[in-house]
Design an enzyme around this catalytic site. Structure first.
Site, PDB file in Angstrom:
ATOM      1  CB  CYS A 131      10.138  -0.854   5.828  1.00 50.65           C
ATOM      2  SG  CYS A 131       8.423  -0.645   6.168  1.00 50.65           S
TER       3      CYS A 131
ATOM      4  CB  CYS B 296       5.339   1.657   2.912  1.00 50.93           C
ATOM      5  SG  CYS B 296       6.800   2.184   4.178  1.00 50.93           S
TER       6      CYS B 296
ATOM      7  CG  ASN C  92       6.648   6.067  -1.613  1.00 46.25           C
ATOM      8  OD1 ASN C  92       6.325   6.160  -2.816  1.00 46.25           O
ATOM      9  ND2 ASN C  92       7.731   6.681  -1.219  1.00 46.25           N
TER      10      ASN C  92
ATOM     11  CD  GLU D 270       8.891  10.409   1.384  1.00 48.33           C
ATOM     12  OE1 GLU D 270       9.356  11.518   1.225  1.00 48.33           O
ATOM     13  OE2 GLU D 270       9.533   9.113   1.143  1.00 48.33           O
TER      14      GLU D 270
ATOM     15  CD  GLU E 224       5.732  -2.065   0.865  1.00 45.02           C
ATOM     16  OE1 GLU E 224       5.677  -0.770   0.322  1.00 45.02           O
ATOM     17  OE2 GLU E 224       6.915  -2.590   0.920  1.00 45.02           O
TER      18      GLU E 224
ATOM     19  CB  CYS F 111       5.675  -2.835   4.726  1.00 48.86           C
ATOM     20  SG  CYS F 111       5.467  -1.255   4.403  1.00 48.86           S
TER      21      CYS F 111
HETATM   22  N1  THU Z   1       9.131   2.627   1.046  1.00 47.91           N
HETATM   23  C1  THU Z   1       8.027   2.052   0.536  1.00 47.91           C
HETATM   24  O1  THU Z   1       7.093   2.646   0.305  1.00 47.91           O
HETATM   25  N2  THU Z   1       8.092   0.720   0.583  1.00 47.91           N
HETATM   26  C2  THU Z   1       8.954   0.008   0.896  1.00 47.91           C
HETATM   27  O2  THU Z   1       9.117  -1.346   0.721  1.00 47.91           O
HETATM   28  C3  THU Z   1      10.060   0.551   1.357  1.00 47.91           C
HETATM   29  C4  THU Z   1      10.546   2.015   1.478  1.00 47.91           C
HETATM   30  C5  THU Z   1       8.975   4.072   1.221  1.00 47.91           C
HETATM   31  C6  THU Z   1       8.997   4.803   2.432  1.00 47.91           C
HETATM   32  C7  THU Z   1       9.541   6.096   2.280  1.00 47.91           C
HETATM   33  O3  THU Z   1       8.535   7.030   1.526  1.00 47.91           O
HETATM   34  C8  THU Z   1      10.737   5.740   1.238  1.00 47.91           C
HETATM   35  O4  THU Z   1      10.316   4.607   0.557  1.00 47.91           O
HETATM   36  C9  THU Z   1      11.941   5.877   1.642  1.00 47.91           C
HETATM   37  O5  THU Z   1      12.252   5.126   2.766  1.00 47.91           O
END
Ligand code: THU
Length: 130
Positions: free
Chosen positions: A86, A51, A40, A42, A53, A89
Site C-alpha cells: 500500500c 501492515c 498485518n 488489524e 511490511e 508502506c
Molecule cells: N496489507 C499488508 O499487510 N500489506 C500490504 O502490502 C497490503 C495490505 C494488509 C492491511 C490489511 O490488514 C489487509 O492487508 C487488507 O488490506
C-alpha cells in the site's frame, strides 16, 4: 531470495486479520544473517491496522537495527499475482531502507517479483534540505 519468501510465508501465519481475512507476511533479512518477521495486525477501528511490511521494519528498528543493516525484504499474501504494498508502506520503506535494497513481492504459490523502492514510489517525498 526464495528462502526469504518462505520466511514471509511463515510470518503470515501469525496474521491478525479478522476484518479483511487477508493475511500478509513479511520478512526482513539483516546483514548479520538474522531474519525479522512481520505480519498485518488489524483493529476494529480499521485505520489503526499495521501492515506486514511496516510491522517487520518497525520490529527490526525496535531491535536496534538501522537502514544499513537491511539487505532485503520479502512480502507475501495469498493473491493470484504477487502482493503489492500500500501507499503508506511505500512511504515508510523509502525512509527505512536503502534505495538499492531488493524487495521481493510474492504470493503463497511462490510467484516472485523483485523491485526496488524507487520502482514502487517514484518521485517520492523524502527528507529535504531547506
Ligand atoms: N496489507 C499488508 O499487510 N500489506 C500490504 O502490502 C497490503 C495490505 C494488509 C492491511 C490489511 O490488514 C489487509 O492487508 C487488507 O488490506
Amino acid at each position: 531470495m526464495n528462502k526469504l519468501i518462505k520466511e514471509a510465508i511463515k510470518a503470515r501465519k501469525n496474521s491478525y486479520s479478522p476484518y479483511s481475512k487477508f493475511a500478509v507476511g513479511a520478512a526482513v533479512l539483516l546483514k548479520d544473517g538474522k531474519v525479522v518477521h512481520g505480519t498485518n495486525v488489524e483493529n476494529v477501528s480499521y485505520g489503526l491496522t499495521n501492515c506486514a511490511e511496516r510491522s517487520a521494519l518497525f520490529s527490526a528498528y525496535s531491535q536496534g537495527y538501522k537502514k544499513d543493516d537491511i539487505i532485503a525484504i520479502a512480502i507475501v499474501a495469498d493473491t493470484k499475482d504477487v502482493v503489492s504494498p500500500c501507499g503508506a508502506c511505500r512511504q515508510v520503506m523509502i525512509e527505512l531502507i536503502n534505495e538499492d535494497v531488493p524487495i521481493y513481492l510474492g504470493n503463497t504459490k511462490e510467484k516472485v517479483k523483485e523491485v526496488k523502492i524507487n520502482d514502487l514510489l517514484p518521485c517520492s517525498f523524502k527528507e529535504v534540505e531547506l
